[in-house]
Design a protein around this motif. Structure first.
Motif, PDB file in Angstrom:
ATOM      1  N   GLU A  60      32.128  30.425  67.994  1.00  0.00           N
ATOM      2  CA  GLU A  60      31.647  31.812  67.957  1.00  0.00           C
ATOM      3  C   GLU A  60      32.541  32.717  67.114  1.00  0.00           C
ATOM      4  OE1 GLU A  60      31.124  32.962  72.058  1.00  0.00           O
ATOM      5  OE2 GLU A  60      29.221  31.861  72.206  1.00  0.00           O
TER       6      GLU A  60
ATOM      7  N   GLN B 148      29.362  30.496  78.117  1.00  0.00           N
ATOM      8  CA  GLN B 148      29.920  29.540  77.153  1.00  0.00           C
ATOM      9  C   GLN B 148      29.971  28.134  77.718  1.00  0.00           C
ATOM     10  OE1 GLN B 148      33.766  30.990  75.899  1.00  0.00           O
ATOM     11  NE2 GLN B 148      32.896  31.974  74.083  1.00  0.00           N
TER      12      GLN B 148
ATOM     13  N   GLY C 244      28.709  32.746  63.755  1.00  0.00           N
ATOM     14  CA  GLY C 244      29.342  32.527  65.058  1.00  0.00           C
ATOM     15  C   GLY C 244      29.110  33.702  65.992  1.00  0.00           C
ATOM     16  N   ARG C 245      29.286  34.911  65.452  1.00  0.00           N
ATOM     17  CA  ARG C 245      29.048  36.106  66.270  1.00  0.00           C
ATOM     18  C   ARG C 245      27.569  36.184  66.655  1.00  0.00           C
ATOM     19  NH1 ARG C 245      30.561  40.403  63.006  1.00  0.00           N
ATOM     20  NH2 ARG C 245      32.725  39.801  63.349  1.00  0.00           N
TER      21      ARG C 245
ATOM     22  N   VAL D 189      25.622  33.632  67.238  1.00  0.00           N
ATOM     23  CA  VAL D 189      25.459  32.688  68.358  1.00  0.00           C
ATOM     24  C   VAL D 189      25.882  33.373  69.651  1.00  0.00           C
ATOM     25  CG1 VAL D 189      26.362  30.567  69.418  1.00  0.00           C
ATOM     26  CG2 VAL D 189      25.685  30.570  67.003  1.00  0.00           C
ATOM     27  N   LYS D 190      27.036  34.035  69.615  1.00  0.00           N
ATOM     28  CA  LYS D 190      27.556  34.713  70.809  1.00  0.00           C
ATOM     29  C   LYS D 190      26.587  35.782  71.291  1.00  0.00           C
ATOM     30  CE  LYS D 190      31.386  37.394  72.610  1.00  0.00           C
ATOM     31  NZ  LYS D 190      32.740  37.875  72.412  1.00  0.00           N
TER      32      LYS D 190
ATOM     33  N   ARG E 170      23.453  34.174  72.744  1.00  0.00           N
ATOM     34  CA  ARG E 170      23.807  33.540  74.019  1.00  0.00           C
ATOM     35  C   ARG E 170      23.940  34.586  75.119  1.00  0.00           C
ATOM     36  NH1 ARG E 170      28.312  33.407  76.467  1.00  0.00           N
ATOM     37  NH2 ARG E 170      29.656  33.956  74.724  1.00  0.00           N
TER      38      ARG E 170
ATOM     39  N   SER F 286      33.952  28.760  72.127  1.00  0.00           N
ATOM     40  CA  SER F 286      34.692  29.979  71.807  1.00  0.00           C
ATOM     41  C   SER F 286      35.121  29.964  70.344  1.00  0.00           C
ATOM     42  CB  SER F 286      35.913  30.107  72.715  1.00  0.00           C
ATOM     43  OG  SER F 286      36.638  31.266  72.392  1.00  0.00           O
TER      44      SER F 286
END
Length: 125
Positions: A41, A23, A9-10, A12-13, A16, A38
């Motif tokens: 991530e 988001q 998830g982190r 992906v953040k 991104r 959210s």
């Protein structure tokens, strides 16, 4: 030697953010809410299908999400930036000025047609 925990998830953040995608834009691309992105991530592990969908939306390989590291990202970005800088010498295959003249002439023709139509409507009254 300690094995590094991968937080998908982190990752992906971080990807991104590197790509400058908000988001809500990613959410729209995936048909989700901003809150869902959210939440996604914050998850350490994502299911395989979600990783594939997010990777496709971000236009990165799924492996980038699974195995993201700052060092690898810096190498990829610096190599990509260099490749793009080389391609910035793009040559137009048309004359932009000619295209503007064509557009102007088309708009002028449209306006003349509107005026003629209005004149005919006025004559009928």
């Amino acid at each position: 030697m300690t094995e590094k925990t991968i937080h998908e998830g982190r990752n992906v953040k971080r990807i991104r953010e590197i790509l400058g995608i908000k988001q809500d834009a990613l959410a729209m691309e995936l048909g989700l809410s901003q809150q869902a992105i959210s939440s996604l991530e914050q998850k350490e592990a994502l299911d395989k299908d979600m990783i594939e969908k997010v990777a496709k939306a971000l236009k990165v390989p799924a492996e980038a999400i699974r195995n993201f590291s700052d060092e690898t990202a810096i190498n990829i970005i610096s190599n990509t930036f260099h490749d793009n800088a080389v391609n910035m010498n793009y040559q137009c295959s048309f004359n932009p000025l000619e295209k503007m003249v064509e557009l102007y002439e088309a708009l002028l023709k449209s306006e003349r047609e509107k005026i003629a139509l209005l004149e005919r409507m006025m004559e009928k009254k």
